[in-house]
Scaffold this active site. Structure first.
Site, mmCIF file in Angstrom:
data_model
loop_
_atom_site.group_PDB
_atom_site.id
_atom_site.type_symbol
_atom_site.label_atom_id
_atom_site.label_comp_id
_atom_site.label_asym_id
_atom_site.label_seq_id
_atom_site.Cartn_x
_atom_site.Cartn_y
_atom_site.Cartn_z
ATOM 1 N N ARG A 43 0.828 -1.222 0.000
ATOM 2 C CA ARG A 43 0.000 0.000 0.000
ATOM 3 C C ARG A 43 0.855 1.262 0.000
ATOM 4 O O ARG A 43 0.522 2.246 0.664
ATOM 5 C CB ARG A 43 -0.947 0.033 1.208
ATOM 6 N N ARG A 47 -3.931 6.140 0.894
ATOM 7 C CA ARG A 47 -4.505 7.369 1.449
ATOM 8 C C ARG A 47 -3.590 8.147 2.373
ATOM 9 O O ARG A 47 -3.849 9.316 2.649
ATOM 10 C CB ARG A 47 -5.823 7.042 2.164
ATOM 11 N N ARG A 56 -7.871 10.853 -5.646
ATOM 12 C CA ARG A 56 -9.125 10.232 -5.211
ATOM 13 C C ARG A 56 -10.252 11.239 -4.986
ATOM 14 O O ARG A 56 -11.425 10.879 -5.053
ATOM 15 C CB ARG A 56 -8.881 9.420 -3.940
ATOM 16 N N ASP A 92 -6.358 -3.763 -7.501
ATOM 17 C CA ASP A 92 -6.917 -4.350 -6.280
ATOM 18 C C ASP A 92 -7.142 -5.842 -6.476
ATOM 19 O O ASP A 92 -7.452 -6.281 -7.583
ATOM 20 C CB ASP A 92 -8.233 -3.675 -5.884
ATOM 21 N N TYR A 169 -13.982 -13.140 0.622
ATOM 22 C CA TYR A 169 -14.792 -11.971 0.242
ATOM 23 C C TYR A 169 -16.059 -12.400 -0.487
ATOM 24 O O TYR A 169 -17.151 -11.866 -0.243
ATOM 25 C CB TYR A 169 -13.978 -11.001 -0.621
HETATM 26 O O1 CP3 Z 1 0.174 -1.726 -2.473
HETATM 27 C C1 CP3 Z 1 -0.162 -0.866 -3.322
HETATM 28 O O2 CP3 Z 1 0.177 0.333 -3.259
HETATM 29 C C2 CP3 Z 1 -0.924 -1.340 -4.546
HETATM 30 C C3 CP3 Z 1 -2.311 -1.234 -4.465
HETATM 31 C C4 CP3 Z 1 -3.166 -2.202 -3.671
HETATM 32 C C5 CP3 Z 1 -4.472 -1.847 -3.276
HETATM 33 N N1 CP3 Z 1 -5.071 -2.956 -2.752
HETATM 34 C C6 CP3 Z 1 -5.086 -0.531 -3.450
HETATM 35 C C7 CP3 Z 1 -6.184 -0.142 -2.568
HETATM 36 C C8 CP3 Z 1 -2.960 -3.517 -3.283
HETATM 37 C C9 CP3 Z 1 -1.711 -4.375 -3.408
HETATM 38 C C10 CP3 Z 1 -4.188 -3.993 -2.721
HETATM 39 C C11 CP3 Z 1 -4.387 -5.362 -2.259
HETATM 40 C C12 CP3 Z 1 -5.584 -5.663 -1.475
HETATM 41 N N2 CP3 Z 1 -6.866 -5.212 -1.656
HETATM 42 C C13 CP3 Z 1 -5.625 -6.587 -0.415
HETATM 43 C C14 CP3 Z 1 -4.453 -7.397 0.048
HETATM 44 C C15 CP3 Z 1 -3.555 -6.581 0.906
HETATM 45 C C16 CP3 Z 1 -4.108 -6.350 2.264
HETATM 46 O O3 CP3 Z 1 -4.283 -5.181 2.618
HETATM 47 O O4 CP3 Z 1 -4.313 -7.350 2.969
HETATM 48 C C17 CP3 Z 1 -6.937 -6.632 0.080
HETATM 49 C C18 CP3 Z 1 -7.438 -7.476 1.222
HETATM 50 C C19 CP3 Z 1 -7.718 -5.760 -0.722
HETATM 51 C C20 CP3 Z 1 -9.163 -5.522 -0.622
HETATM 52 C C21 CP3 Z 1 -9.467 -4.136 -0.271
HETATM 53 N N3 CP3 Z 1 -9.241 -3.056 -1.090
HETATM 54 C C22 CP3 Z 1 -10.056 -3.662 0.912
HETATM 55 C C23 CP3 Z 1 -10.445 -4.531 2.097
HETATM 56 C C24 CP3 Z 1 -10.164 -2.286 0.800
HETATM 57 C C25 CP3 Z 1 -10.849 -1.365 1.764
HETATM 58 C C26 CP3 Z 1 -10.046 -1.085 2.938
HETATM 59 C C27 CP3 Z 1 -9.245 0.164 2.717
HETATM 60 O O5 CP3 Z 1 -8.052 0.158 3.022
HETATM 61 O O6 CP3 Z 1 -9.859 1.127 2.282
HETATM 62 C C28 CP3 Z 1 -9.613 -1.914 -0.441
HETATM 63 C C29 CP3 Z 1 -9.484 -0.557 -0.978
HETATM 64 C C30 CP3 Z 1 -8.145 -0.134 -1.482
HETATM 65 N N4 CP3 Z 1 -7.301 -0.873 -2.243
HETATM 66 C C31 CP3 Z 1 -7.555 1.146 -1.280
HETATM 67 C C32 CP3 Z 1 -6.340 1.141 -1.968
HETATM 68 C C33 CP3 Z 1 -5.372 2.292 -2.111
HETATM 69 C C34 CP3 Z 1 -8.168 2.306 -0.515
HETATM 70 C C35 CP3 Z 1 -9.286 2.844 -1.356
HETATM 71 C C36 CP3 Z 1 -9.420 4.317 -1.287
HETATM 72 O O7 CP3 Z 1 -8.644 5.036 -1.938
HETATM 73 O O8 CP3 Z 1 -10.358 4.772 -0.627
#
Ligand code: CP3
Length: 361
Positions: A43, A47, A56, A92, A169
């Protein structure tokens, strides 16, 4: 060849296979000696970063994921701002579920919602066969665009969710604390579970291979929630599927197998496969590497919450982790899980600096 220092490009001209072979991140994944311990952060585009929040403010999360040029821009931005040693494609893990028609939505404050969850054998049988190259073409276009725009010495990581984490999920209909629905399905609907895992496994291998073909130098499988299972359940319900998934991925790109809460599962995760195993902070890195065996690389494992604690503590903890790697080739520094949204930006930048300073060989 001149000595490599953190932040110094290995080769500044055109990309060749050799360019990446000499990148510290690739060397560490192959357990070769590198000039310093490479670092990137899960990540790293998210954010906590004002520049990301700006993007965003104008674009919904799913809309952003489908906009290949913007994904590439965000991917490159994180590398330039943080000076990390690898890029990860902005995307994602849940997008393949959207291709399956499960009605994926990101609800502000609530995280992901799956409007058509899978709850029965009939639901599994209804899942369509998808052509990942076609339905996830926008991810592959983002990989190609990011590869074009990244510096020639920065490897790009492609990724996918692991079948178990994706199934969780799909079955829960979103995020979960105890995974009751997932486990109940697994324990009581054995045939449907295996069918679902096989279906997801094929998608994951294909999607990773497509990203490698599009220009990713390495791939990571996120089995983020696998730590909710005990060892026997992992062996019975997950390991065969994970082994098939990983063996279906091209050997051209090293693979990182990541999970959280996995202190008791590390040996089994190694059995399932991966050139490197991603480790969280609930186990000391030294103990984790011993369990995994030194014939694999490791990635990790700073607690993301340490990034709230201030610079002295960040430095002290980074140093502890580097010490536990004992100068052995094959350590990629990372957090044990993703950067949290409220993390002070300056501290994230400082962590990368400090790992580069203390990780010189
Ligand atoms: O690492 C990076 O910078 C690359 C981008 C990336 C995202 N998601 C962007 C994202 C990666 C590698 C993921 C993987 C991901 N997505 C996982 C595995 C990693 C982990 O955290 O365990 C999982 C479980 C998800 C599913 C997911 N996506 C959830 C549960 C959420 C909501 C929770 C949250 O943090 O908001 C997301 C949203 C998400 N994916 C965001 C980002 C930058 C935040 C969304 C936003 O901008 O509001």
């Amino acid at each position: 060849m001149t000595e490599l220092k953190p932040g110094m490009p290995a080769i500044s001209t055109a990309q060749t296979a050799d360019t990446f072979a000499e990148a510290p991140f690739m060397q560490a994944l192959r357990r070769q000696q590198s000039a310093y311990t490479p670092v990137w952060l899960m990540r790293q585009a998210g954010r906590f970063m004002p520049e990301y929040r700006e993007v965003r403010a104008k674009t919904g999360f799913l809309e952003l994921c489908h906009n290949s040029e913007l994904c590439a821009e965000v991917t490159v931005m994180a590398v330039q701002l943080l000076k990390v040693d690898a890029a990860i494609i902005f995307s994602d893990i849940l997008l393949p579920l959207q291709s399956l028609g499960c009605g994926l939505e990101f609800v502000k404050g609530d995280g992901p919602v799956i409007h058509n969850p899978v709850r029965s054998l009939a639901d599994v049988e209804k899942l369509p066969q998808i052509d990942c190259k076609d339905s996830l073409s926008y991810v592959l276009d983002a990989v190609k665009a990011a590869r074009r725009e990244l510096p020639g010495d920065i490897p790009l990581i492609g990724f996918a969710g692991a079948p178990f984490t994706l199934a969780s999920y799909l079955i829960e209909g979103g995020s979960s604390r105890n995974f009751e629905k997932t486990k109940r399905f697994m324990y009581t609907e054995r045939r449907a579970w295996d069918m679902l895992m096989q279906h997801l496994s094929k998608i994951v291998s294909e999607h990773l291979n497509n990203q490698i073909e599009a220009g990713a130098q390495a791939v990571q499988i996120f089995d983020s929630w696998i730590g909710c299972l005990g060892q026997n359940d992992y062996i019975e319900y997950v390991l065969p599927h994970m082994a098939r998934t990983i063996s279906g991925v091209s050997k051209k790109a090293p693979l990182i197998h990541f999970g959280t809460g996995t202190s008791a599962l590390l040996e089994l995760m190694k059995q399932a496969g991966g050139d490197a195993i991603g480790v969280d902070w609930r186990i000391e890195l030294k103990a984790a590497w011993q369990k995994i065996g030194h014939d694999r690389a490791v990635q990790g494992n700073l607690d993301p919450v340490i990034l709230f604690a201030g610079k002295d503590e960040i430095r002290r903890r980074a140093e502890q982790i580097l010490k536990q790697a004992e100068g052995r080739p094959g350590h990629v520094f990372n957090l044990g899980h993703g950067v949290l949204p409220e993390t002070p930006y300056e501290n994230v930048k400082y962590l990368v600096e400090v790992v580069h300073e203390l990780g010189r060989k």
